[in-house]
Write a protein that holds these residues in place. Structure first.
Motif, PDB file in Angstrom:
ATOM      1  N   LYS A  19       2.113  13.063   0.236  1.00 59.42           N
ATOM      2  CA  LYS A  19       1.732  12.429  -1.039  1.00 59.42           C
ATOM      3  C   LYS A  19       2.470  12.848  -2.135  1.00 59.42           C
ATOM      4  N   ASP A 122       4.642   6.839   6.466  1.00 60.27           N
ATOM      5  CA  ASP A 122       3.610   5.701   7.002  1.00 60.27           C
ATOM      6  C   ASP A 122       2.308   6.269   6.676  1.00 60.27           C
ATOM      7  N   SER A 125       1.434   6.452   2.780  1.00 57.07           N
ATOM      8  CA  SER A 125       1.543   5.439   1.883  1.00 57.07           C
ATOM      9  C   SER A 125       0.490   4.210   2.346  1.00 57.07           C
ATOM     10  N   HIS A 126      -0.464   4.844   3.519  1.00 57.98           N
ATOM     11  CA  HIS A 126      -1.193   3.979   4.033  1.00 57.98           C
ATOM     12  C   HIS A 126      -2.316   3.665   3.088  1.00 57.98           C
ATOM     13  N   THR A 127      -2.729   2.339   2.942  1.00 58.76           N
ATOM     14  CA  THR A 127      -3.799   1.774   2.125  1.00 58.76           C
ATOM     15  C   THR A 127      -4.709   1.147   2.803  1.00 58.76           C
ATOM     16  N   ASP A 128      -6.068   1.030   2.535  1.00 59.86           N
ATOM     17  CA  ASP A 128      -6.891   0.554   3.328  1.00 59.86           C
ATOM     18  C   ASP A 128      -7.174  -1.037   3.042  1.00 59.86           C
ATOM     19  N   THR A 129      -6.903  -1.710   4.067  1.00 57.64           N
ATOM     20  CA  THR A 129      -6.636  -3.080   3.786  1.00 57.64           C
ATOM     21  C   THR A 129      -7.910  -3.794   3.873  1.00 57.64           C
TER      22      THR A 129
END
Length: 139
Positions: A19, A122, A125-129
């Motif tokens: 990050k 991956d 850059s993961h965001t909680d969808t």
């Protein structure tokens, strides 16, 4: 296969470094504080990651750790193998009867496939969808 705290916390270290990739070194103290983890434990985990070339240490007052490679070039599988050893759901697969051996090998290969095709980029850059509610049924 059960991933121990070594693997989980090791992934946490690496995700935090990913990050902040390109921003300079990050201290283990800041990673420990951000994630409410033991700094002493993280210090024990960083050595094998450094020896494997996944992280580099920067000395000095503003020192810390940076990734040894680009986040797109490091996979979750790389990290887990360094900290946990070989990926295998069961010990002694070769001693199993053929049907069970085939099952264990398929499970192992599926886990390897997921870990080896998931990069630090991956994960960082993961965001909680919000998909956790996708299967919630309301009456």
């Amino acid at each position: 296969m059960k991933i121990s705290t070594k693997g989980r916390y090791g992934l946490t270290i690496m995700i935090e470094l990913a990050k902040k990739h390109g921003e300079g070194p990050t201290s283990l103290k800041s990673i420990a504080q951000t994630n409410d983890l033991s700094e002493h434990y993280l210090e024990q985990l960083i050595a094998p990651l450094r020896n494997a070339g996944l992280v580099k240490s920067i000395r000095g007052a503003y020192g810390g750790y940076i990734l040894g490679k680009e986040p797109t070039k490091i996979t979750a599988g790389d990290i887990i193998r360094v900290l946990e050893g070989p990926i295998s759901p069961v010990e002694g697969i070769e001693d199993e009867e053929p049907a069970k051996r085939e099952l264990w090998m398929r499970i192992r290969d599926a886990v390897k496939d997921v870990l080896d095709n998931t990069t630090l980029e991956d994960l960082a850059s993961h965001t909680d969808t919000g998909e956790s509610d996708a299967y919630m049924f309301y009456i």
